[in-house]
Design an enzyme around this catalytic site. Sequence first.
Site, PDB file in Angstrom:
ATOM      1  CE1 TYR A  14      -8.223  -0.637  -7.692  1.00  0.00           C
ATOM      2  CE2 TYR A  14     -10.341  -1.488  -8.445  1.00  0.00           C
ATOM      3  CZ  TYR A  14      -9.360  -1.397  -7.472  1.00  0.00           C
ATOM      4  OH  TYR A  14      -9.526  -2.066  -6.285  1.00  0.00           O
ATOM      5  CG  HIS A  39       0.764   1.659  -3.841  1.00  0.00           C
ATOM      6  ND1 HIS A  39       1.740   0.915  -3.204  1.00  0.00           N
ATOM      7  CD2 HIS A  39      -0.378   1.393  -3.173  1.00  0.00           C
ATOM      8  CE1 HIS A  39       1.211   0.266  -2.188  1.00  0.00           C
ATOM      9  NE2 HIS A  39      -0.084   0.529  -2.159  1.00  0.00           N
ATOM     10  CB  VAL A  40      -2.977  -1.170  -7.194  1.00  0.00           C
ATOM     11  CG1 VAL A  40      -3.031  -1.802  -5.816  1.00  0.00           C
ATOM     12  CG2 VAL A  40      -4.267  -1.397  -7.950  1.00  0.00           C
ATOM     13  CG  HIS A  41      -4.562   4.724  -6.904  1.00  0.00           C
ATOM     14  ND1 HIS A  41      -3.405   4.469  -7.616  1.00  0.00           N
ATOM     15  CD2 HIS A  41      -5.214   5.710  -7.586  1.00  0.00           C
ATOM     16  CE1 HIS A  41      -3.365   5.261  -8.678  1.00  0.00           C
ATOM     17  NE2 HIS A  41      -4.439   6.014  -8.689  1.00  0.00           N
ATOM     18  CG  LEU A  42     -11.518   1.527  -5.140  1.00  0.00           C
ATOM     19  CD1 LEU A  42     -11.951   1.019  -6.510  1.00  0.00           C
ATOM     20  CD2 LEU A  42     -12.135   0.680  -4.022  1.00  0.00           C
TER      21      LEU A  42
END
Length: 336
Positions: A244, A252-255
């Site tokens: 991350y 918006h959390v994203h890997l």
Amino acid sequence: MPTCWLVPDDERHKPIQLLHYHTHTLGRGPETKIKDQKCSRQQVELRADCNRGVVSVKQLGSNPTSLDHVEVGRGNQVTFKPGQKLYMVNGLHPYTLQFREETSSSSSSSSSPSEVKHNPLKRARQERDADEERHQDVEKSCRVSASSCSHTPEKEPAGHWSQGLKGSMQDPDMQVYKDEKVVVIKDKYPKARFHWLVLPWSSISNLKALRSEHVELLRHMERVGERTARRCPGSGTLRFRLGYHAIPSMSHVHLHVISQDFDSPCLKNKKHWNSFTTEYFIESQDVIGMLERDGRVCVRDGAAELLKLPLRCHVCHAQFPTMPKLKEHIRVHLPS
């Protein structure tokens, strides 16, 4: 319904109307007045969605079409929006989009895009109407979000560019995999040969919003990311990292699942490079570990300064003065 017009920057011909959901094929020829032999007669395929205010662009020709100087790639398709610039071939022959409402009662709506462009009053009226419509759309989106979500509202308005991932998550053309918990999408501007994003359907704005109850979700995201990497062509010779960004630009959390070749025209500057090769890139396992240990993710102070560090090769750590020099060097590390 709004009408869509493809407008040449140099005014070499009149704007071309793109009919709603109709496929238009353009390139070298009398309609565009392009005589460049490197431009195919069927260079691009355009399809307008006048309700959404976007146009899909598919490159058909062998020489590169680009959107905001990012090459599309033959056979690939991108979304063209107002405010962006489409270059028909080799960074030449630029076009922009205009969407406008057609109303029989309004004298201004009967004007062509070229007339609007040269009439300040009509242009100002059109821009004012468009701003009011966008404002109403944003307010509506915010009301829907507030009524359906229990989390703290995002600071950015719904139409802000930083909210773009939320649209991409729903786009079938972008999706690589999805299940009841997550979706995997292609990064629009990949920084390596293979670059995907794993996102949860749950609305989680960023790393700071993560808590210990999200550990299982993040473990699932990691498993999905690893499986995606294993299934890609050449996975036996490529190394991948999953992690991350400390301070992501997109909400918006994203890997990130990214191959370590960094062989991409979209990798252009020091900020891009350092965001994936310094401690600014936090490993997935480290994020999960912090949640298990502390119940939250702690981003180190001064993380933004990591983007300003000198350019160093991620394999041999040699330092280089410019991105072109570095990109030339890292080719020696590419798998054969």
